[in-house]
Design a protein around this motif. Structure first.
Motif, PDB file in Angstrom:
ATOM      1  N   PHE A  30      60.188  40.621 -39.917  1.00 14.29           N
ATOM      2  CA  PHE A  30      60.288  42.084 -39.938  1.00 14.29           C
ATOM      3  C   PHE A  30      60.381  42.522 -41.395  1.00 14.29           C
ATOM      4  N   CYS A  31      59.394  43.261 -41.849  1.00 11.83           N
ATOM      5  CA  CYS A  31      59.351  43.614 -43.265  1.00 11.83           C
ATOM      6  C   CYS A  31      59.187  45.109 -43.522  1.00 11.83           C
ATOM      7  N   GLY A  32      59.175  45.923 -42.493  1.00  8.28           N
ATOM      8  CA  GLY A  32      58.986  47.356 -42.750  1.00  8.28           C
ATOM      9  C   GLY A  32      59.548  48.241 -41.662  1.00  8.28           C
ATOM     10  N   CYS A  73      55.617  42.113 -38.648  1.00  4.26           N
ATOM     11  CA  CYS A  73      54.507  42.216 -39.602  1.00  4.26           C
ATOM     12  C   CYS A  73      53.749  40.890 -39.663  1.00  4.26           C
ATOM     13  N   ALA A  74      53.267  40.460 -38.487  1.00  6.81           N
ATOM     14  CA  ALA A  74      52.494  39.222 -38.369  1.00  6.81           C
ATOM     15  C   ALA A  74      51.734  39.258 -37.050  1.00  6.81           C
ATOM     16  N   ASP A  75      50.803  38.346 -36.905  1.00  7.44           N
ATOM     17  CA  ASP A  75      50.051  38.252 -35.657  1.00  7.44           C
ATOM     18  C   ASP A  75      50.987  37.719 -34.563  1.00  7.44           C
ATOM     19  N   ASN A 104      63.909  38.262 -43.685  1.00  8.01           N
ATOM     20  CA  ASN A 104      63.498  39.584 -43.234  1.00  8.01           C
ATOM     21  C   ASN A 104      64.065  40.663 -44.142  1.00  8.01           C
ATOM     22  N   ASN A 152      61.407  49.750 -38.607  1.00  4.71           N
ATOM     23  CA  ASN A 152      62.604  49.270 -37.905  1.00  4.71           C
ATOM     24  C   ASN A 152      63.023  50.180 -36.767  1.00  4.71           C
ATOM     25  N   LEU A 202      57.071  45.678 -33.933  1.00  5.05           N
ATOM     26  CA  LEU A 202      57.568  45.880 -35.295  1.00  5.05           C
ATOM     27  C   LEU A 202      57.277  44.699 -36.214  1.00  5.05           C
TER      28      LEU A 202
END
Length: 310
Positions: A166-168, A187-189, A5, A170, A185
Motif C-alpha cells: 500500500f503506497c498511496g 499498488c501492484a497487480d 508500506n 488509503n 488500494l
C-alpha cells in the motif's frame, strides 16, 4: 511487511457519508447489535443451565451462538461508533486484526453449520447408533478441528493481506476491513491474490453450501420412513437449519466468488451475513424449537422464584 508500506492507517467510508443517514445507521445498528447480544446470550445461558438440552445438537448450537456473538462483535461496535464520527480511521494493525477475527469467526460458523448437519444426519438416518457416533468426546474433537481449520483459513487471509503493498490511496469504501476493498488500494497487480482469494474463501463458501444442501436433501428424503410425529419434529429442525444456511451462505457466495469485481450494493449485502445472520439465528432456533422455548421458560420461572424468595 508493514514497514514496507507508506500507509499506516485507512479511512473507512462506512455505509454512508450523509450526516443524517449516519445517525439513522447508528440508531438502527445499535438496536440490531443489542438484539444480537441479548438473543445469543440468552441461548448460551439457557443451554448452559438446562439439563434437557444436553444433546449434541444443543452442544453445537451453544458454540454457534457464541460464534455469532464474537462474529458480530468483530464488526458492529466499531461500525456503530464510526457512525457518530466525521472522519473514521483505522490503523494498519487494527485493520489486519479485524480481517483475522472476521474470517476466523465467519469460517468457524461455516464449520459449525456443517457439524450441525452431520449431527442431524446421524440422528435421523442412523438413530440406533446416534449416541455412539455423536458421543461427547467425538463432538469435542470435531469442535476442536473446526477451531483449528478456522485458524488456518484466517491465517491465510492475513498472509494475503500482508503481501499487498500500500503506497498511496488509503480510503476503504466499506464499513470494515476485508480483502476485497483492500485489493482495490494495493499498488501492484492483484490478479494472483484474487485467484487465491476465490480458491480460499469462495471455494469454502460454495463447497460448504453445496454439501449442506445435499445433506439436507438426503435427510429430508429419509424422513419418509419415519412416523408422522417424528417426521414433523425432524422437519421443523431441518427447516430451521436450512433457513440459517441460506441466509448466511447466499450473500457470502455472492461476495467471495467474484472478488475482482466490486458493486455498490456489496456493503448492503455484507450487512446480511455480518449483522443479519447473528440477529436472526436466535429467533430461528427459538421460535421453531419447542425444547429451547420450554427450557427458556423454566429458566425464567427459576429466576422469578429466586427473586420472590429474596
Amino acid at each position: 511487511m508493514q514497514l514496507n508500506n507508506n500507509v499506516t492507517e485507512f479511512i473507512l467510508l462506512g455505509l454512508t457519508q450523509d450526516p443524517v443517514r449516519k445517525k439513522i445507521v447508528f440508531a438502527i445498528f445499535l438496536i440490531f447489535y443489542l438484539g444480537i447480544l441479548l438473543g445469543n446470550l440468552l441461548i448460551l445461558a439457557t443451554i448452559k443451565t438446562s439439563r434437557a438440552l444436553g444433546s449434541p445438537m444443543y452442544f453445537f448450537l451453544f458454540y454457534l451462538s457464541l460464534t455469532d456473538t464474537c462474529f458480530s462483535t468483530s464488526i458492529a461496535p466499531r461500525m456503530i461508533v464510526d457512525a457518530l464520527l466525521k472522519k473514521t480511521t483505522i490503523s494498519f494493525s487494527e485493520c489486519m486484526f479485524q480481517v483475522f477475527t472476521f474470517h476466523f469467526f465467519g469460517c468457524l460458523e461455516i464449520f459449525i453449520l456443517i457439524l450441525m448437519a452431520v449431527d442431524r444426519y446421524v440422528a435421523i438416518c442412523k438413530p440406533l447408533h446416534y449416541t455412539t457416533i455423536m458421543s461427547h468426546r467425538v463432538c469435542g474433537v470435531l469442535m476442536a478441528l473446526a477451531w483449528v481449520g478456522s485458524c488456518v483459513h484466517s491465517s491465510a487471509q492475513i498472509f494475503l493481506a500482508l503481501s499487498l503493498p500500500f503506497c498511496g490511496p488509503n480510503v476503504i469504501d466499506h464499513y470494515f476491513c476485508d480483502l476485497q476493498p483492500l485489493l482495490k488500494l494495493a499498488c501492484a497487480d492483484t490478479y494472483v491474490t484474487n485467484l487465491l482469494l476465490v480458491s480460499n474463501s469462495g471455494a469454502i463458501c460454495t463447497v460448504s453450501f453445496v454439501m449442506l444442501m445435499v445433506s439436507y436433501v438426503i435427510i429430508l428424503y429419509s424422513l419418509r420412513n419415519h412416523s408422522a410425529e417424528g417426521r414433523k419434529k425432524a422437519l421443523s429442525t431441518c427447516i430451521s437449519h436450512i433457513m440459517v444456511v441460506i441466509l448466511f451462505f447466499g450473500p457470502c457466495i455472492f461476495i467471495y466468488t467474484r472478488p475482482a469485481t466490486t458493486f455498490s450494493t456489496d456493503k448492503m449485502i455484507a450487512v446480511f451475513y455480518t449483522i443479519g445472520t447473528p440477529l436472526f439465528n436466535p429467533l430461528i432456533y427459538t421460535l421453531r424449537n419447542a425444547e429451547v422455548k420450554n427450557a427458556m421458560r423454566m429458566l425464567w420461572n427459576k429466576k422469578l422464584v429466586s427473586d420472590d424468595q429474596r
